[in-house]
Design an enzyme around this catalytic site. Structure first.
Site, PDB file in Angstrom:
ATOM      1  N   GLU A 289      -7.974  -0.715   4.734  1.00 24.06           N
ATOM      2  CA  GLU A 289      -7.654  -0.799   3.305  1.00 24.06           C
ATOM      3  C   GLU A 289      -6.891  -2.073   2.952  1.00 24.06           C
ATOM      4  OE1 GLU A 289      -5.638   2.911   3.056  1.00 24.06           O
ATOM      5  OE2 GLU A 289      -7.271   3.861   1.946  1.00 24.06           O
TER       6      GLU A 289
ATOM      7  N   HIS B   4      -9.893   7.338  -2.345  1.00 20.71           N
ATOM      8  CA  HIS B   4     -10.170   6.663  -1.069  1.00 20.71           C
ATOM      9  C   HIS B   4     -11.331   5.680  -1.212  1.00 20.71           C
ATOM     10  CE1 HIS B   4      -8.403  10.403   1.149  1.00 20.71           C
ATOM     11  NE2 HIS B   4      -7.483   9.467   1.061  1.00 20.71           N
TER      12      HIS B   4
ATOM     13  N   ASN C 191       0.857  -1.178   0.000  1.00 17.49           N
ATOM     14  CA  ASN C 191       0.000   0.000   0.000  1.00 17.49           C
ATOM     15  C   ASN C 191       0.902   1.239   0.000  1.00 17.49           C
ATOM     16  OD1 ASN C 191      -1.691   2.132   0.684  1.00 17.49           O
ATOM     17  ND2 ASN C 191      -2.862   0.957   2.190  1.00 17.49           N
TER      18      ASN C 191
ATOM     19  N   ARG D  80      -2.108  19.356   1.854  1.00 22.68           N
ATOM     20  CA  ARG D  80      -2.776  19.741   0.600  1.00 22.68           C
ATOM     21  C   ARG D  80      -3.840  20.789   0.866  1.00 22.68           C
ATOM     22  NH1 ARG D  80      -4.299  13.762  -1.355  1.00 22.68           N
ATOM     23  NH2 ARG D  80      -2.833  12.957   0.193  1.00 22.68           N
TER      24      ARG D  80
ATOM     25  N   ARG E  50      -2.375  -1.488  -3.800  1.00 16.29           N
ATOM     26  CA  ARG E  50      -3.305  -0.365  -3.880  1.00 16.29           C
ATOM     27  C   ARG E  50      -2.766   0.578  -4.946  1.00 16.29           C
ATOM     28  NH1 ARG E  50      -2.809   4.509  -0.367  1.00 16.29           N
ATOM     29  NH2 ARG E  50      -4.451   5.915  -1.041  1.00 16.29           N
TER      30      ARG E  50
END
Ligand code: ADP
Length: 402
Positions: free
Chosen positions: A390, A186, A7, A247, A98
């Protein structure tokens, strides 16, 4: 079946080994082994945990500039050295990755072949920070585990159901025709949270309107109606929408054209400013980490206070927008680092959205451990906190495609 998951994030590379069968129960499983590499600009640290989540290795690596070599050093720990849980790499049946951006074509988990690799490389142009790392992970796996089946799972995939009026940007129509559209991210975790919320509430997912709030280093909301993504805050790249750790999220695009025309700022510089020097870090001047922001706020930092209040303002505005897209709300789910841990953020976010039927129970909010509920019994919409899973979701997709 032993499944290795890679990931890759923008500043971390996580990896986990799961023992999983294709018909495993839908409850998430802990990994047998978990590794986490983190870069903080100068230093690089490697932490390895066992199946109980205990730290069994923690070291600073010597050459932080060569990421591929660091990831290799992390992965060999699965089958050699004191932290090993396998006797040989050949025990690994599938490796799952991922991949942040699948573009328009790659929406479902797929077995990686040369064609898929080309498609992932083609979209790396749009999400260079993330897709390059994903591709490197695939190449490294080819080298370390030759012949092992690899599966790619896409963070954009869940948002394939975004209706056209949501997905298209109001620029020239030609943008849309050339692939400039909203993709959303996501998705692996938003989809999981929707299923998990339905399970926790003992309701059928097809009858629920859910807002999933993924608040980690990157932050996004998803509006999920009957299990399908109908709106989300991230767009063409993972830069749109909410304020995040480093961000900016959405800002007036006129600022960018102004900086380019008047100040001569280049595209690459803008990219760096908006992705690395903005958000909580840019405003607070303290840190991109919500724990540091809350601490600095307590110590009287006005900029940290402003950063927190802006984060919450944008989060609330986003929740309102998602609720309007859904035309109602049954459950609000908080997930990822900030969502799972920050009672302050959850409380502030819910403070003005009572009109959506949300009533937070303060005592439950401050003591809840994921997965749990934090709304009052009288709350029309349920408020949940759900641990992001995840890696396990990727492992499940691998088991299905093995
Ligand atoms: P990523 O998006 O990289 O997977 P995480 O989901 O781990 O990130 O979230 C990381 C963020 O979670 C950190 O930047 C930090 O702000 C936040 N976080 C982690 N623990 C806490 C905590 N106890 N309280 C508040 N925020 C936290």
């Amino acid at each position: 079946m032993k499944i290795l998951v890679l990931n890759a994030g923008s500043s971390t590379q996580k990896s986990a080994l799961f023992k999983l069968e294709p018909d495993a129960s839908p409850d998430p499983l802990s990994p047998e082994w978990e590794g986490r590499l983190e870069w903080d600009g100068e230093q690089e640290s490697l932490v390895i945990r066992n199946s109980q989540g205990q730290e069994i290795r923690n070291k600073t690596l010597s050459d932080p500039k060569n990421r591929q070599s660091s990831v290799r050093k992390m992965l060999v720990n699965v089958w050699s050295g004191p932290a090993a849980v396998l006797s040989a790499p050949s025990e690994i049946a599938v490796a799952g990755h991922r991949i942040v951006h699948g573009g328009s074509e790659l929406t479902q988990p797929v077995v990686v072949d040369s064609q898929v690799k080309k498609q992932i490389a083609a979209v790396a142009e749009i999400a260079p920070l993330h897709n390059q790392a994903g591709l490197s992970g695939i190449e490294l796996t080819e080298e370390l585990l030759p012949g092992t089946r690899q599966v790619a799972v896409f963070d954009t995939g869940f948002h394939r159901t975004l209706p056209q009026p949501v997905a298209v940007y109001p620029g020239p129509y030609a943008w849309y025709e050339s692939g400039i559209r909203r993709y959303g991210f996501h998705g692996i975790n938003h989809e999981y949270c929707a299923h998990r919320a339905a399970h926790m509430l003992r309701r059928d997912l097809s009858s629920l309107k859910i807002i999933s709030c993924h608040l980690g280093n990157g932050c996004s909301l998803a509006a999920i109606d009957g299990g399908q993504s109908v709106d989300t805050t991230m767009g063409f790249t993972p830069l749109e929408g909410l304020m995040m750790g480093t961000r900016s999220g959405s800002i007036d695009p006129g600022i960018l054209t102004h900086l380019m025309r008047v100040e001569g700022v280049s595209g690459n510089e803008l990219n760096q400013i908006l992705n690395q020097q903005s958000g909580l870090l840019g405003i607070s001047g303290v840190s991109s980490d919500m724990r540091d922001i809350v601490k600095a706020m307590g110590e009287g930092s006005q900029q940290a206070k402003l950063a927190f209040e802006m984060f919450v303002h944008r989060l609330r505005a986003g929740i309102g927008a998602m609720a309007a897209s859904l035309g109602g709300l049954d459950a609000l789910a908080f997930t990822a680092g900030i969502g799972e841990n920050s009672a302050e953020v959850r409380q502030a976010a819910c403070a003005k959205v009572g009109f959506l039927g949300i009533e937070l129970d303060e005592a439950r909010n401050s003591s809840v451990k994921p997965d749990g509920e934090l709304s009052r019994d009288s709350s029309r919409a349920r408020v949940l906190v759900i641990r992001a899973q995840e890696d396990w979701c990727i492992a499940r997709a691998c088991a299905r495609l093995a």
